[in-house]
Design a protein around this motif. Structure first.
Motif, PDB file in Angstrom:
ATOM      1  N   VAL A   1      17.694  41.030 128.230  1.00  0.00           N
ATOM      2  CA  VAL A   1      18.897  42.003 127.873  1.00  0.00           C
ATOM      3  C   VAL A   1      18.888  43.068 128.538  1.00  0.00           C
ATOM      4  O   VAL A   1      19.633  43.899 129.110  1.00  0.00           O
ATOM      5  CB  VAL A   1      19.121  42.267 126.443  1.00  0.00           C
ATOM      6  CG1 VAL A   1      18.173  43.003 125.843  1.00  0.00           C
ATOM      7  CG2 VAL A   1      20.492  42.705 126.139  1.00  0.00           C
ATOM      8  N   LEU A   2      17.521  43.742 129.081  1.00  0.00           N
ATOM      9  CA  LEU A   2      17.632  44.900 129.513  1.00  0.00           C
ATOM     10  C   LEU A   2      18.114  44.996 130.972  1.00  0.00           C
ATOM     11  O   LEU A   2      18.667  46.030 131.205  1.00  0.00           O
ATOM     12  CB  LEU A   2      16.121  45.345 129.645  1.00  0.00           C
ATOM     13  CG  LEU A   2      15.863  47.064 129.900  1.00  0.00           C
ATOM     14  CD1 LEU A   2      16.480  47.899 128.947  1.00  0.00           C
ATOM     15  CD2 LEU A   2      14.250  47.108 129.966  1.00  0.00           C
ATOM     16  N   PRO A   3      17.937  44.035 131.738  1.00  0.00           N
ATOM     17  CA  PRO A   3      18.696  44.234 133.106  1.00  0.00           C
ATOM     18  C   PRO A   3      19.980  43.450 133.106  1.00  0.00           C
ATOM     19  O   PRO A   3      20.435  43.399 134.361  1.00  0.00           O
ATOM     20  CB  PRO A   3      17.567  43.335 134.045  1.00  0.00           C
ATOM     21  CG  PRO A   3      16.900  42.349 133.057  1.00  0.00           C
ATOM     22  CD  PRO A   3      16.915  43.102 131.756  1.00  0.00           C
ATOM     23  N   GLY A   4      20.314  42.998 131.916  1.00  0.00           N
ATOM     24  CA  GLY A   4      21.751  42.562 131.812  1.00  0.00           C
ATOM     25  C   GLY A   4      21.774  41.093 132.163  1.00  0.00           C
ATOM     26  O   GLY A   4      23.082  40.554 132.628  1.00  0.00           O
ATOM     27  N   GLN A   5      20.762  40.349 131.766  1.00  0.00           N
ATOM     28  CA  GLN A   5      20.930  38.881 131.968  1.00  0.00           C
ATOM     29  C   GLN A   5      21.596  38.200 130.987  1.00  0.00           C
ATOM     30  O   GLN A   5      21.061  37.497 130.065  1.00  0.00           O
ATOM     31  CB  GLN A   5      19.556  38.191 132.120  1.00  0.00           C
ATOM     32  CG  GLN A   5      18.759  38.725 133.409  1.00  0.00           C
ATOM     33  CD  GLN A   5      17.467  38.137 133.723  1.00  0.00           C
ATOM     34  OE1 GLN A   5      16.613  37.971 132.713  1.00  0.00           O
ATOM     35  NE2 GLN A   5      16.921  38.447 135.029  1.00  0.00           N
ATOM     36  N   MET A   6      22.933  38.270 130.587  1.00  0.00           N
ATOM     37  CA  MET A   6      23.438  37.980 129.566  1.00  0.00           C
ATOM     38  C   MET A   6      23.878  36.596 129.486  1.00  0.00           C
ATOM     39  O   MET A   6      24.043  35.935 128.313  1.00  0.00           O
ATOM     40  CB  MET A   6      24.648  38.738 129.290  1.00  0.00           C
ATOM     41  CG  MET A   6      24.563  40.257 129.278  1.00  0.00           C
ATOM     42  SD  MET A   6      23.490  40.719 127.821  1.00  0.00           S
ATOM     43  CE  MET A   6      24.608  40.059 126.597  1.00  0.00           C
ATOM     44  N   LYS A   7      23.689  35.795 130.433  1.00  0.00           N
ATOM     45  CA  LYS A   7      23.983  34.336 130.320  1.00  0.00           C
ATOM     46  C   LYS A   7      22.748  33.730 129.581  1.00  0.00           C
ATOM     47  O   LYS A   7      23.054  32.953 128.716  1.00  0.00           O
ATOM     48  CB  LYS A   7      23.931  33.669 131.898  1.00  0.00           C
ATOM     49  CG  LYS A   7      24.124  32.447 131.675  1.00  0.00           C
ATOM     50  CD  LYS A   7      24.079  31.655 133.176  1.00  0.00           C
ATOM     51  CE  LYS A   7      24.251  29.956 133.036  1.00  0.00           C
ATOM     52  NZ  LYS A   7      23.681  29.283 132.134  1.00  0.00           N
ATOM     53  N   PHE A   8      21.414  34.173 129.762  1.00  0.00           N
ATOM     54  CA  PHE A   8      20.466  33.762 128.903  1.00  0.00           C
ATOM     55  C   PHE A   8      20.634  33.972 127.427  1.00  0.00           C
ATOM     56  O   PHE A   8      20.278  33.284 126.579  1.00  0.00           O
ATOM     57  CB  PHE A   8      19.147  34.455 129.348  1.00  0.00           C
ATOM     58  CG  PHE A   8      18.663  33.960 130.610  1.00  0.00           C
ATOM     59  CD1 PHE A   8      19.317  32.836 131.658  1.00  0.00           C
ATOM     60  CD2 PHE A   8      17.573  34.658 131.404  1.00  0.00           C
ATOM     61  CE1 PHE A   8      18.829  32.418 132.638  1.00  0.00           C
ATOM     62  CE2 PHE A   8      17.238  34.373 132.938  1.00  0.00           C
ATOM     63  CZ  PHE A   8      17.831  33.114 133.306  1.00  0.00           C
ATOM     64  N   ILE A   9      21.150  35.427 127.258  1.00  0.00           N
ATOM     65  CA  ILE A   9      21.296  35.638 125.991  1.00  0.00           C
ATOM     66  C   ILE A   9      22.330  34.961 125.243  1.00  0.00           C
ATOM     67  O   ILE A   9      22.339  34.460 124.007  1.00  0.00           O
ATOM     68  CB  ILE A   9      21.706  37.224 125.886  1.00  0.00           C
ATOM     69  CG1 ILE A   9      20.476  38.206 126.129  1.00  0.00           C
ATOM     70  CG2 ILE A   9      22.207  37.716 124.432  1.00  0.00           C
ATOM     71  CD1 ILE A   9      19.355  37.878 125.388  1.00  0.00           C
TER      72      ILE A   9
END
Length: 272
Positions: free
Chosen positions: A149-157
């Motif tokens: 989440v920190l670098p904005g990998q929201m697909k994984f989230i």
């Protein structure tokens, strides 16, 4: 002392007029202490501070030229509080960029909208807290979620939450935690990602709340009056800002005595 404390201002000293100082980046940090009152309610004691960054040459990374504001400001917009903060900034700085850090509460985000050139950044303390909430039932997964989440990998989230929401072994209480975490993380994507900005140093608001407010107001099972809580908080912050309580009260007494003499003279003139 409670009543006297409520009158203590967040700006203790009237400084001589000076030119506003241009500065590339100015920092605001905000949080609140949950204070128990005598009427069995819990209300926020707000804390906001302005500074010029962290002194990274010092072991404890001390704040550079900090100034603090506190009070039990009512409502969620807190226009009075943010007006005080803005007046202080306008009197002392000409910032190109302002970063406001906090936990994402509505009153803090309102500050980012109120202060010109201001960007809100979600602090990492609360980010880690919600990553732990999102990992409920799976030990150690919070660290992986944090790295996503920190670098904005929201697909994984998003994929992660889809799997958990469809997991029939998830209990009702775990599902509630997951929903809270999913809402929090997805609603603050840009504010989380901006932690990576090179000019941003981080946030220490949680530590400031613990040291300067909670230590006296909420770490013990006390029930405060509104005046008592405000008086204690303002007294601590007034001193932190370099104010001298004795001189302040003496100045108030002199002003009250002067006003009483003027009123007495006016009455004499009126009845002549």
């Amino acid at each position: 002392m409670h009543q006297e404390g409520t009158r203590l201002p967040n700006e203790p000293v009237l400084k001589q007029k000076h030119k506003k100082r241009p500065i590339k980046t100015l920092f605001l940090e905000a949080d609140e202490d949950h204070v128990a009152y005598q009427d069995s309610t819990n209300r926020f004691m707000k804390l906001v501070y302005v500074h010029e960054g962290y002194d990274l040459t010092q072991p404890r990374h001390q704040l550079i030229n900090p100034h603090y504001f506190t009070g039990n400001y009512p409502g969620t917009d807190n226009e009075e509080l943010w007006t005080e903060v803005l007046d202080y900034i306008d009197a002392n700085y000409q910032p190109e960029q302002v970063y406001l850090s906090g936990d994402g509460a509505k009153w803090i985000k309102n500050g980012a909208a109120f202060i010109p050139h201001c960007t809100f950044i979600l602090d990492r303390f609360h980010l880690r807290k919600y990553c732990k909430r999102a990992a409920v039932g799976i030990a150690g997964l919070d660290r992986t979620l944090y790295q996503w989440v920190l670098p904005g990998q929201m697909k994984f989230i998003r994929d992660y939450f889809t799997v958990r929401f469809n997991d029939l072994t998830v209990t009702a209480s775990q599902l509630q935690s997951l929903k809270q975490a999913e809402k929090y993380l997805t609603n603050n994507v840009s504010a989380i990602k901006d932690n990576g900005l090179t000019a941003y140093h981080g946030c220490s608001a949680e530590g400031h709340i613990s040291h300067y407010l909670s230590r006296r107001l909420s770490s013990r099972p006390l029930g405060w009056s509104s005046a008592g809580a405000q008086g204690v908080a303002r007294t601590r912050i007034f001193q932190l800002n370099g104010g001298n309580i004795t001189r302040f009260l003496q100045a108030e007494q002199r002003q009250a005595s002067k006003q009483a003499k003027v009123t007495k003279l006016d009455r004499r003139l009126h009845f002549k």
